[in-house]
Design an enzyme around this catalytic site. Structure first.
Site, PDB file in Angstrom:
ATOM      1  N   ASP A   1       0.862  -1.189   0.000  1.00  0.00           N
ATOM      2  CA  ASP A   1       0.000   0.000   0.000  1.00  0.00           C
ATOM      3  C   ASP A   1       0.897   1.237   0.000  1.00  0.00           C
ATOM      4  O   ASP A   1       1.672   1.456   0.935  1.00  0.00           O
ATOM      5  CB  ASP A   1      -0.896  -0.019   1.244  1.00  0.00           C
ATOM      6  CG  ASP A   1      -2.021   1.003   1.165  1.00  0.00           C
ATOM      7  OD1 ASP A   1      -2.162   1.655   0.121  1.00  0.00           O
ATOM      8  OD2 ASP A   1      -2.760   1.126   2.161  1.00  0.00           O
TER       9      ASP A   1
ATOM     10  N   ASP B   1      -2.731   2.453  -6.187  1.00  0.00           N
ATOM     11  CA  ASP B   1      -1.732   2.532  -5.118  1.00  0.00           C
ATOM     12  C   ASP B   1      -1.650   1.310  -4.216  1.00  0.00           C
ATOM     13  O   ASP B   1      -0.970   1.353  -3.192  1.00  0.00           O
ATOM     14  CB  ASP B   1      -1.970   3.774  -4.262  1.00  0.00           C
ATOM     15  CG  ASP B   1      -3.306   3.741  -3.539  1.00  0.00           C
ATOM     16  OD1 ASP B   1      -4.180   2.945  -3.923  1.00  0.00           O
ATOM     17  OD2 ASP B   1      -3.485   4.525  -2.589  1.00  0.00           O
ATOM     18  N   GLU B   2      -2.301   0.207  -4.561  1.00  0.00           N
ATOM     19  CA  GLU B   2      -2.188  -0.978  -3.709  1.00  0.00           C
ATOM     20  C   GLU B   2      -2.405  -2.250  -4.513  1.00  0.00           C
ATOM     21  O   GLU B   2      -3.082  -2.249  -5.543  1.00  0.00           O
ATOM     22  CB  GLU B   2      -3.149  -0.916  -2.517  1.00  0.00           C
ATOM     23  CG  GLU B   2      -4.603  -0.872  -2.884  1.00  0.00           C
ATOM     24  CD  GLU B   2      -5.510  -0.920  -1.656  1.00  0.00           C
ATOM     25  OE1 GLU B   2      -5.191  -1.655  -0.694  1.00  0.00           O
ATOM     26  OE2 GLU B   2      -6.539  -0.232  -1.666  1.00  0.00           O
TER      27      GLU B   2
END
Length: 361
Positions: free
Chosen positions: A16, A111-112
């Site tokens: 993350d 983003d993860e």
């Protein structure tokens, strides 16, 4: 990849990025470093926070909050508009680092992502060493920090990635799982929102130990099919596989919100983000799409989809915004929304792209 067993459980990593959009802006513009920063819309209008730097989070500013409220909480906050093209490019670089370790990567958003590293022998076969290697590589190649969670299933890996944020790694082993879950507030379980937490509190359930004491029958009677899910996670069970989509029948991206959303502007920001991520995957796979689907899951876990097909292909992520707006307007809005997703289908190789594209058919 080796088949996991009781003596050799799965090894799952959740990566993350830390305050991703805001961190990219602070990286690219040194004058923003160390400053309370919001990436979002107009604070004088109906703008919504897309990302908040750690400097502004101490004032209680969070994603999906109105920019007006963010300014009230922190008058010194600096607002910048999102640069999704830049975020997508950075996200693609991060994915390439992940794919250099394993093909078993399931992106959740820009983003993860989850990675299944079961059976890998690199880095001494240690998922923790692999997670730290990923974080180091991401920092060296992008100048950005990431946090990692390591565990034997997706749920616990995702929870673990929050423990040592920012710029840290946390591990939840099979031996530690029961004790960890026992003390975990139910609000920290992914899949338990505010409304469900209130109902559980009314039943005397405040943490994992309380939830574990509830029988599956009682939970199913109270919450329907979600009751079985709550029973499973209380016992550390999550058999969901890391899905590294390879068949390419469709390409999509979805995200589950930390808090249910009702605001149209905030929801559109999230829909556009998933659309950008899905289109970036199309571009990477050298595919074009003629069909787009908007998926919405409500606070009660019911879900609905709306689909539109063009005779010509979508030419860019932005070219889909018109149809996503129309599909969004067709979604019933009686309940708050906990998840949105965008999927492209009817895929063909990009070489078949027609020269003239009509976006409004």
């Amino acid at each position: 990849m080796k088949t996991p067993t009781a003596s050799n459980p799965r090894k799952i990593i959740h990566i993350d990025m830390d305050a991703f959009y805001a961190s990219v802006e602070q990286r690219d513009f040194p004058e923003l470093r160390g400053k309370p920063l919001v990436v979002g819309g107009d604070p004088n209008g109906r703008g919504v926070v897309a990302a908040a730097s750690y400097e502004v989070r101490q004032f209680g500013v969070r994603s999906a909050m109105s920019c007006y409220e963010a300014r009230k909480r922190c008058p010194e906050v600096i607002f910048v508009r999102p640069r999704f093209e830049v975020y997508r490019a950075v996200s693609s670089d991060i994915r390439n680092i992940m794919y250099s370790l394993t093909p078993h990567v399931e992106p959740l958003s820009l983003d993860e992502a989850y990675l299944d590293v079961t059976g890998l022998t690199v880095h001494k076969g240690s998922a923790t060493l692999m997670a730290n290697w990923l974080r180091t590589q991401i920092l060296q190649h992008t100048g950005l920090t990431a946090s990692a969670g390591v565990s034997f299933n997706k749920m616990l890996a995702k929870i673990a990635s929050d423990i040592n944020k920012p710029n840290g790694t946390a591990i939840i082993t099979p031996e530690d799982a029961d004790a960890f879950i026992s003390t975990l507030p139910i609000e920290r379980f992914h899949g338990i929102g505010k409304a469900t937490a209130r109902r559980l509190h009314a039943m005397g359930v405040t943490n994992g130990a309380d939830l574990r004491r509830m029988s599956a029958e009682v939970l199913i009677n109270e919450f329907g099919k979600r009751g079985q899910f709550y029973h499973d996670i209380a016992h550390g069970r999550d058999e969901r596989a890391v899905k590294s989509e390879r068949l390419h029948k469709s390409v999509g991206s979805e995200t589950t919100f930390r808090e249910n959303l009702n605001d149209d502007t905030a929801l559109r920001v999230q829909i556009y983000e998933q659309n950008a991520d899905a289109f970036a995957q199309l571009h990477k796979k050298n595919l074009i799409a003629h069909t787009i689907t908007l998926k919405v899951k409500y606070a009660d876990f019911t879900q609905i989809t709306r689909t539109h097909t063009l005779t010509t292909a979508f030419s860019s992520a932005e070219s889909a915004h018109y149809w996503l707006d129309k599909l969004f307007l067709d979604i019933p809005r009686q309940l708050p929304i906990r998840l949105v997703g965008v999927t492209f289908s009817s895929l063909t190789p990009a070489a078949q792209l027609l020269p003239q594209l009509n976006l409004f058919e």
